[in-house]
Write a protein that holds these residues in place. Structure first.
Motif, PDB file in Angstrom:
ATOM      1  N   GLN A   1       0.769  -0.851   0.127  1.00 18.61           N
ATOM      2  CA  GLN A   1      -0.257   0.544  -0.180  1.00 18.61           C
ATOM      3  C   GLN A   1       1.028   1.280   0.221  1.00 18.61           C
ATOM      4  O   GLN A   1       1.778   1.714   0.943  1.00 18.61           O
ATOM      5  CB  GLN A   1      -0.784   0.042   1.479  1.00 18.61           C
ATOM      6  N   VAL A   2       0.746   1.727  -0.936  1.00 10.90           N
ATOM      7  CA  VAL A   2       1.400   3.760  -1.205  1.00 10.90           C
ATOM      8  C   VAL A   2       0.686   4.479  -1.180  1.00 10.90           C
ATOM      9  O   VAL A   2      -0.255   4.852  -1.353  1.00 10.90           O
ATOM     10  CB  VAL A   2       2.011   3.441  -2.477  1.00 10.90           C
ATOM     11  N   GLN A   3       0.834   5.434  -0.421  1.00 12.26           N
ATOM     12  CA  GLN A   3       0.230   6.573  -0.485  1.00 12.26           C
ATOM     13  C   GLN A   3       1.322   7.752  -0.460  1.00 12.26           C
ATOM     14  O   GLN A   3       2.317   7.708   0.239  1.00 12.26           O
ATOM     15  CB  GLN A   3      -0.596   6.948   1.072  1.00 12.26           C
ATOM     16  N   LEU A   4       0.737   8.936  -1.438  1.00 13.26           N
ATOM     17  CA  LEU A   4       1.800   9.720  -1.457  1.00 13.26           C
ATOM     18  C   LEU A   4       1.298  11.337  -1.176  1.00 13.26           C
ATOM     19  O   LEU A   4       0.440  11.170  -1.740  1.00 13.26           O
ATOM     20  CB  LEU A   4       2.537   9.709  -2.803  1.00 13.26           C
ATOM     21  N   VAL A   5       1.358  11.989   0.391  1.00 18.19           N
ATOM     22  CA  VAL A   5       1.002  13.827   0.132  1.00 18.19           C
ATOM     23  C   VAL A   5       1.163  14.347  -0.305  1.00 18.19           C
ATOM     24  O   VAL A   5       2.628  15.144   0.639  1.00 18.19           O
ATOM     25  CB  VAL A   5       0.085  13.223   1.382  1.00 18.19           C
ATOM     26  N   GLU A   6       1.013  15.458  -0.361  1.00 14.63           N
ATOM     27  CA  GLU A   6       2.241  16.537  -1.169  1.00 14.63           C
ATOM     28  C   GLU A   6       1.501  17.868  -0.223  1.00 14.63           C
ATOM     29  O   GLU A   6       0.580  17.654   0.115  1.00 14.63           O
ATOM     30  CB  GLU A   6       1.911  16.922  -2.777  1.00 14.63           C
ATOM     31  N   SER A   7       2.362  19.003  -0.160  1.00 15.91           N
ATOM     32  CA  SER A   7       1.981  19.688   1.077  1.00 15.91           C
ATOM     33  C   SER A   7       2.631  21.156   0.328  1.00 15.91           C
ATOM     34  O   SER A   7       4.257  20.724  -0.186  1.00 15.91           O
ATOM     35  CB  SER A   7       2.199  19.477   1.845  1.00 15.91           C
ATOM     36  N   GLY A   8       2.700  21.563   0.807  1.00 19.10           N
ATOM     37  CA  GLY A   8       3.766  23.601   0.561  1.00 19.10           C
ATOM     38  C   GLY A   8       3.451  24.762  -0.568  1.00 19.10           C
ATOM     39  O   GLY A   8       3.936  25.330  -0.819  1.00 19.10           O
ATOM     40  N   GLY A   9       2.200  23.914  -0.985  1.00 19.92           N
ATOM     41  CA  GLY A   9       2.139  24.923  -2.398  1.00 19.92           C
ATOM     42  C   GLY A   9       1.026  25.895  -1.485  1.00 19.92           C
ATOM     43  O   GLY A   9       0.879  26.186  -0.946  1.00 19.92           O
ATOM     44  N   GLY A  10       1.232  27.312  -2.462  1.00 17.30           N
ATOM     45  CA  GLY A  10       0.016  28.370  -2.024  1.00 17.30           C
ATOM     46  C   GLY A  10       0.818  29.502  -2.939  1.00 17.30           C
ATOM     47  O   GLY A  10       0.933  28.978  -4.511  1.00 17.30           O
ATOM     48  N   LEU A  11       0.452  30.657  -2.625  1.00 16.89           N
ATOM     49  CA  LEU A  11       0.234  32.326  -3.517  1.00 16.89           C
ATOM     50  C   LEU A  11       1.270  32.496  -3.281  1.00 16.89           C
ATOM     51  O   LEU A  11       1.993  32.758  -2.325  1.00 16.89           O
ATOM     52  CB  LEU A  11      -1.044  32.592  -3.070  1.00 16.89           C
TER      53      LEU A  11
END
Length: 123
Positions: A1-11
């Motif tokens: 089972q693989v999960q990838l979670v991106e974060s850090g985006g914005g304006l």
């Protein structure tokens, strides 16, 4: 089972910086590559950068080379994309992905994908 979670985006304003993170839940005996892709509205998904997990070898698209830096923290199972000198044309949804073809620039050679994080660069 693989999960990838991106974060850090914005304006961010043109010329500014953002740091994207991709937290990975992945266990494998095989070496693999973590890639960053981006997709702007109405355009096809394009390669940005990739890194091999064990060796740390990197590859960058010409459009981001010299401005973006990909890295990984093996202990945290997290990959990063440091984006500097951002331009309006960098605006896109950024996706991290895992594949077993090292440093591939082709999206179809990646097996697992995150949900994406929006990066918007204003002029």
């Amino acid at each position: 089972q693989v999960q990838l979670v991106e974060s850090g985006g914005g304006l961010v304003q043109a010329g500014g910086s953002l740091r994207l993170s991709c937290a990975a839940s992945l266990r494998t005996f095989r070496n693999y590559a973590m890639g960053w892709f981006r997709q702007a509205p109405g355009k096809e998904r394009e390669f940005a950068a990739s890194i091999t997990w064990n060796e740390g070898n990197t590859l960058y698209a010409d459009s981001v080379k010299g401005r973006f830096t990909i890295s990984r923290d093996n202990a945290k199972n997290t990959a990063y994309l440091q984006m500097n000198s951002l331009k309006p044309e960098d605006t896109a949804v950024y996706y991290c992905a895992v594949g077993f073809t090292a440093l591939s620039t082709y999206s179809f050679e990646y097996d697992y994908w995150g949900q994406g994080t929006q990066v918007t660069v204003s002029s």
